[in-house]
Design an enzyme around this catalytic site. Structure first.
Site, PDB file in Angstrom:
ATOM      1  N   HIS A 103       0.961  -1.233   0.080  1.00  0.00           N
ATOM      2  CA  HIS A 103      -0.048  -0.106  -0.084  1.00  0.00           C
ATOM      3  C   HIS A 103       0.753   1.181   0.021  1.00  0.00           C
ATOM      4  O   HIS A 103       0.367   2.397  -0.070  1.00  0.00           O
ATOM      5  CB  HIS A 103      -1.254   0.014   1.214  1.00  0.00           C
ATOM      6  CG  HIS A 103      -2.488   0.529   0.869  1.00  0.00           C
ATOM      7  ND1 HIS A 103      -3.243   0.430   1.806  1.00  0.00           N
ATOM      8  CD2 HIS A 103      -2.666   1.281  -0.213  1.00  0.00           C
ATOM      9  CE1 HIS A 103      -4.454   0.863   1.132  1.00  0.00           C
ATOM     10  NE2 HIS A 103      -4.102   1.337   0.005  1.00  0.00           N
ATOM     11  N   ASP A 126      -9.662  -0.132   4.405  1.00  0.00           N
ATOM     12  CA  ASP A 126      -8.454  -0.927   5.174  1.00  0.00           C
ATOM     13  C   ASP A 126      -8.789  -1.089   6.492  1.00  0.00           C
ATOM     14  O   ASP A 126      -9.533  -0.537   7.343  1.00  0.00           O
ATOM     15  CB  ASP A 126      -7.282  -0.075   4.975  1.00  0.00           C
ATOM     16  CG  ASP A 126      -5.759  -0.344   5.139  1.00  0.00           C
ATOM     17  OD1 ASP A 126      -4.991   0.096   4.436  1.00  0.00           O
ATOM     18  OD2 ASP A 126      -5.686  -1.384   5.751  1.00  0.00           O
ATOM     19  N   HIS A 128      -6.241  -0.941   8.712  1.00  0.00           N
ATOM     20  CA  HIS A 128      -5.238   0.138   9.075  1.00  0.00           C
ATOM     21  C   HIS A 128      -5.607   1.497   8.274  1.00  0.00           C
ATOM     22  O   HIS A 128      -6.040   1.453   7.397  1.00  0.00           O
ATOM     23  CB  HIS A 128      -3.978  -0.414   8.808  1.00  0.00           C
ATOM     24  CG  HIS A 128      -3.742  -1.702   8.969  1.00  0.00           C
ATOM     25  ND1 HIS A 128      -3.940  -2.852   8.122  1.00  0.00           N
ATOM     26  CD2 HIS A 128      -3.284  -2.334  10.084  1.00  0.00           C
ATOM     27  CE1 HIS A 128      -3.636  -4.140   8.828  1.00  0.00           C
ATOM     28  NE2 HIS A 128      -3.363  -3.857   9.765  1.00  0.00           N
ATOM     29  N   ASP A 130      -2.831   3.459   7.794  1.00  0.00           N
ATOM     30  CA  ASP A 130      -1.657   3.814   6.845  1.00  0.00           C
ATOM     31  C   ASP A 130      -1.357   5.350   7.100  1.00  0.00           C
ATOM     32  O   ASP A 130      -0.842   5.985   6.087  1.00  0.00           O
ATOM     33  CB  ASP A 130      -1.901   3.433   5.408  1.00  0.00           C
ATOM     34  CG  ASP A 130      -2.052   1.784   5.590  1.00  0.00           C
ATOM     35  OD1 ASP A 130      -2.565   1.561   4.365  1.00  0.00           O
ATOM     36  OD2 ASP A 130      -2.026   1.143   6.433  1.00  0.00           O
ATOM     37  N   HIS A 143       4.705   1.062   4.176  1.00  0.00           N
ATOM     38  CA  HIS A 143       3.162   0.848   3.731  1.00  0.00           C
ATOM     39  C   HIS A 143       2.326   1.218   4.821  1.00  0.00           C
ATOM     40  O   HIS A 143       0.766   1.160   4.728  1.00  0.00           O
ATOM     41  CB  HIS A 143       2.925  -0.601   3.411  1.00  0.00           C
ATOM     42  CG  HIS A 143       2.775  -1.725   4.290  1.00  0.00           C
ATOM     43  ND1 HIS A 143       2.458  -2.896   4.092  1.00  0.00           N
ATOM     44  CD2 HIS A 143       3.613  -1.813   5.726  1.00  0.00           C
ATOM     45  CE1 HIS A 143       2.542  -3.599   5.249  1.00  0.00           C
ATOM     46  NE2 HIS A 143       3.160  -2.804   6.241  1.00  0.00           N
ATOM     47  N   ASP A 230      -7.454  -1.835   0.364  1.00  0.00           N
ATOM     48  CA  ASP A 230      -6.474  -2.921   0.838  1.00  0.00           C
ATOM     49  C   ASP A 230      -7.209  -4.221   1.110  1.00  0.00           C
ATOM     50  O   ASP A 230      -8.118  -4.098   1.941  1.00  0.00           O
ATOM     51  CB  ASP A 230      -5.731  -2.173   2.205  1.00  0.00           C
ATOM     52  CG  ASP A 230      -4.792  -3.205   2.742  1.00  0.00           C
ATOM     53  OD1 ASP A 230      -3.775  -2.385   3.219  1.00  0.00           O
ATOM     54  OD2 ASP A 230      -4.724  -4.271   2.617  1.00  0.00           O
ATOM     55  N   ASP A 232      -6.758  -6.409   2.953  1.00  0.00           N
ATOM     56  CA  ASP A 232      -6.773  -6.676   4.477  1.00  0.00           C
ATOM     57  C   ASP A 232      -7.971  -6.122   5.156  1.00  0.00           C
ATOM     58  O   ASP A 232      -8.109  -6.144   6.417  1.00  0.00           O
ATOM     59  CB  ASP A 232      -5.597  -6.439   5.272  1.00  0.00           C
ATOM     60  CG  ASP A 232      -5.125  -4.973   5.461  1.00  0.00           C
ATOM     61  OD1 ASP A 232      -4.030  -4.857   5.415  1.00  0.00           O
ATOM     62  OD2 ASP A 232      -5.863  -4.266   5.512  1.00  0.00           O
ATOM     63  N   GLU A 275      -2.339  -5.179  -1.515  1.00  0.00           N
ATOM     64  CA  GLU A 275      -1.841  -5.902  -0.516  1.00  0.00           C
ATOM     65  C   GLU A 275      -2.249  -7.586  -0.675  1.00  0.00           C
ATOM     66  O   GLU A 275      -2.144  -8.334   0.017  1.00  0.00           O
ATOM     67  CB  GLU A 275      -2.239  -5.387   0.859  1.00  0.00           C
ATOM     68  CG  GLU A 275      -1.736  -4.180   1.274  1.00  0.00           C
ATOM     69  CD  GLU A 275      -0.090  -4.266   1.855  1.00  0.00           C
ATOM     70  OE1 GLU A 275       0.309  -5.444   1.894  1.00  0.00           O
ATOM     71  OE2 GLU A 275       0.547  -3.041   1.880  1.00  0.00           O
TER      72      GLU A 275
HETATM   73  N1  LIG Z   1       0.177   0.517  11.679  1.00  0.00           N
HETATM   74  C1  LIG Z   1       1.325  -0.750  11.443  1.00  0.00           C
HETATM   75  C2  LIG Z   1       0.588  -1.732  10.230  1.00  0.00           C
HETATM   76  S1  LIG Z   1       0.356  -0.853   8.872  1.00  0.00           S
HETATM   77  C3  LIG Z   1      -0.238  -2.089   7.715  1.00  0.00           C
HETATM   78  C4  LIG Z   1      -0.079  -1.304   6.352  1.00  0.00           C
HETATM   79  S2  LIG Z   1      -1.244  -2.088   5.309  1.00  0.00           S
HETATM   80  N2  LIG Z   1      -0.782  -1.306   3.906  1.00  0.00           N
HETATM   81  O1  LIG Z   1      -2.552  -1.581   5.658  1.00  0.00           O
HETATM   82  O2  LIG Z   1      -1.104  -3.393   5.296  1.00  0.00           O
HETATM   83  C5  LIG Z   1       2.644  -0.020  11.053  1.00  0.00           C
HETATM   84  O3  LIG Z   1       2.575   0.946  10.810  1.00  0.00           O
HETATM   85  O4  LIG Z   1       3.447  -0.737  10.714  1.00  0.00           O
HETATM   86 MN   LIG Z   2      -4.077  -2.935   5.921  1.00  0.00          MN
HETATM   87 MN   LIG Z   3      -3.144  -0.569   3.735  1.00  0.00          MN
END
Ligand SMILES: N[C@@H](CSCCS(N)(=O)=O)C(=O)O
Ligand SMILES: [Mn+2]
Ligand SMILES: [Mn+2]
Ligand SMILES: [Mn+2]
Length: 303
Positions: A103, A126, A128, A130, A143, A230, A232, A275
């Site tokens: 992502h 998503d 998350h 991001d 990402h 995404d 996920d 993803e």
């Molecule tokens: N918040 C966590 C997980 S981020 C997940 C990224 S994604 N693109 O949604 O898979 C981090 O900053 O590593």
């Molecule tokens: Mn995600």
């Molecule tokens: Mn993402």
């Protein structure tokens, strides 16, 4: 702007530098080989696809971390080239469908869309947000950071000077959030960014959530929409083969409803499907994840 462009440009981005797991760079080839292009043509679209992008490699030795950021120069260069490609397709009145890849690529795709459609709104689906900055990230995986760069948050990083802060907080809305870092929660609050987490999806149902999300970023239904999806965001039982799965996600139908409802607006100008990592599960689970990715893309484009 040109509503309903009738030409799609598939932008295959075999890129994994925004995160550490091998395999997500193979997402695009699995999606295309599952028959995505033919399915889009059967919907009546003219589909341009000139092969998956070949990104110039950078040796790890020449791309040491910047602070906590991993592969910072590689991610920046790849995203800058994606911004140029997506921007050109949008300027040519085509609808770019970017297949990831991780992502972090959305730093490029959304920069490309906003360079041609400065008033576009972004719907980010998503688990998350991001939206970590170089200061708030704990993983250093880029990402988990694209949105902060697009909003111009955090300390400036010279290697990312090309990313202009073209996205305004009031033009961004999230659907599906359920795994936020503390720093991200603070950033969302401080910037008044609208987010419909899985709690709201449960409370109001996906139909109301999508209406409320559109009412927030596109109240008169007259702004172009960039959908960044995404996989996920979906429950891991629906899309298991992805790098950062989180339980309690969107059902197959909720994911498709979002895409169908956005298609119905007639305002979609750009789409990311990110993803899909075809190396993280058994063959049947990989096939299932690729199939749902294809199906989501097709639903956003009228299937
Ligand atoms: N918040 C966590 C997980 S981020 C997940 C990224 S994604 N693109 O949604 O898979 C981090 O900053 O590593
Ligand atoms: Mn995600
Ligand atoms: Mn993402
Ligand atoms: Mn459908």
């Amino acid at each position: 702007f040109l509503p309903n462009p009738k030409t799609i440009a598939v932008v295959g981005c075999p890129f994994s530098g925004g995160q550490p797991k091998l395999g997500v760079d193979k997402g695009p080839i699995h999606l295309v080989e599952a028959g995505l292009i033919t399915r889009l043509e059967e919907l009546g679209w003219r589909v341009l696809f000139d092969g998956h992008h070949q990104f110039e490699e950078i040796s790890a030795a020449s791309d040491p971390p910047i602070g906590k950021l991993q592969n910072p120069r590689h991610v920046s260069r790849v995203c800058e080239s994606v911004a140029e490609v997506v921007g050109a397709h949008v300027r040519n009145g085509q609808l770019p469908v970017t297949l990831g890849g991780d992502h972090s690529l959305a730093m490029g795709t959304i920069s490309g869309t906003l360079s041609s459609y400065p008033d576009a709104c972004v719907i980010w689906v998503d688990a998350h947000a991001d939206i970590n900055t170089a200061e708030t990230t704990s993983s250093g995986n880029i990402h988990g950071m694209p949105v902060s760069f697009l909003l111009g948050l955090g300390e400036k990083i010279p290697e990312y000077a090309w990313v202009k802060p073209l996205l305004r907080p009031e033009r961004l809305v999230y659907i599906g959030l359920r795994d936020l870092d503390a720093g991200e929660k603070r950033i969302l609050r401080e910037n008044n960014i609208k987010a419909f987490s899985m709690h709201e999806v449960d409370k109001y149902g996906i139909g109301r959530v999508v209406d409320m999300a559109l009412d927030h970023v596109n109240p008169n239904r007259d702004l172009p929409i960039h959908l960044s999806f995404d996989v996920d965001a979906l429950d891991p039982s629906v899309a298991p083969s992805t790098g950062t799965p989180v339980r309690g996600g969107l059902t197959f139908r909720e994911g498709h409803y979002i895409c169908e409802a956005i298609h119905e607006t007639g305002l979609l100008v750009a789409l990311d499907l990110m993803e899909v990592n075809p190396s993280l599960a058994d063959p049947e689970s990989v096939r299932q994840t690729v199939a749902v990715g294809c199906s989501l893309v097709c639903s956003a484009l009228g299937e």
